[in-house]
Design an enzyme around this catalytic site. Structure first.
Site, PDB file in Angstrom:
ATOM      1  CG  ASP A   1      75.065  66.131  85.381  1.00 14.95           C
ATOM      2  OD1 ASP A   1      73.876  65.486  84.820  1.00 14.95           O
ATOM      3  OD2 ASP A   1      75.983  65.738  85.696  1.00 14.95           O
TER       4      ASP A   1
ATOM      5  CG  HIS B   1      75.489  65.129  81.958  1.00 18.97           C
ATOM      6  ND1 HIS B   1      75.917  64.095  82.953  1.00 18.97           N
ATOM      7  CD2 HIS B   1      75.696  64.201  80.597  1.00 18.97           C
ATOM      8  CE1 HIS B   1      75.531  62.827  82.524  1.00 18.97           C
ATOM      9  NE2 HIS B   1      75.382  63.250  81.139  1.00 18.97           N
TER      10      HIS B   1
ATOM     11  CD  GLU C   1      80.879  63.071  88.032  1.00 16.24           C
ATOM     12  OE1 GLU C   1      79.865  63.488  88.722  1.00 16.24           O
ATOM     13  OE2 GLU C   1      80.003  61.758  87.092  1.00 16.24           O
TER      14      GLU C   1
HETATM   15 ZN   LIG Z   1      76.467  63.847  84.042  1.00 16.87          ZN
END
Ligand SMILES: [Zn+2]
Length: 196
Positions: free
Chosen positions: A181, A171, A98
């Site tokens: 994303d 993603h 992330e």
């Molecule tokens: Zn994601």
């Protein structure tokens, strides 16, 4: 930076309760953005909290701060409904990173740039680009160089420790339409060449 016993060293680590079973021979690295301004610690603290019901292996902040909440030999819950090259459930074979970033931004009638949570941001952080899965341009938060450098260091360590990983995707590649994303502002081509 290196990986010892499936953890980044040196590195901050706190265990998230949101994870699956053993992750054996991961073949994919999945990049995400957080839709947040919380910083790596804020996001990591959320993944560690009892109610999150989500996680990733590592969070990288805008300031280069790196936080790990799931060991690399355990499945994290970052991909959700997903498929890559015909293989479903990417959490079963992917490491997830992330990147703290607001993603899609808005410009208000009075010219301000705002996050999806209505936080007012520096307009210099916004870039207008068209997502590869969409047809119209919109504003996205730029990924800064400090963050990219930390991300490259983390990714090089992961690829060195897990040579079974053969691809890096977003993603938005494994859940197209459902997810956007890390988005068009993420320099995927440059990133892949930097990490070798
Ligand atoms: Zn994601």
């Amino acid at each position: 930076m290196q990986i010892v016993d499936h953890r980044l060293k040196p590195g901050w680590y706190k265990a998230s309760p949101h994870h699956g079973g053993a992750l054996e021979a991961p073949s994919l690295l999945v990049m995400h953005f957080t839709v947040s301004g919380a910083g790596a610690k804020g996001v990591a603290d959320y993944f560690v909290s009892p109610t999150a019901n989500a996680s990733a292996h590592v969070v990288v902040g805008r300031d280069g701060d790196v936080r790990q909440v799931v060991p690399f030999n355990v499945k994290a819950w970052h991909a959700g409904r997903s498929v890559w090259r015909g293989r479903p459930n990417c959490n079963d074979y992917a490491i997830g990173i992330e990147i703290d970033n607001w993603g899609r931004l808005m410009r208000t009638a009075d010219g301000q740039v705002r996050s999806s949570t209505s936080r007012i941001l520096d307009p210099a952080l916004a870039v207008e680009m068209t997502h590869k899965n969409e047809t119209r341009p919109c504003l996205w938060e730029v990924y800064g160089e400090t963050q990219m450098s930390a991300l490259v260091a983390v990714t090089r360590a992961i690829l060195a420790a897990y040579p079974t990983i053969t691809e890096i995707v977003g993603h938005d590649d494994i859940s197209p339409g459902r997810k956007s994303d890390p988005g068009p502002a993420f320099p995927m081509g440059r990133f892949v060449s930097l990490v070798g």
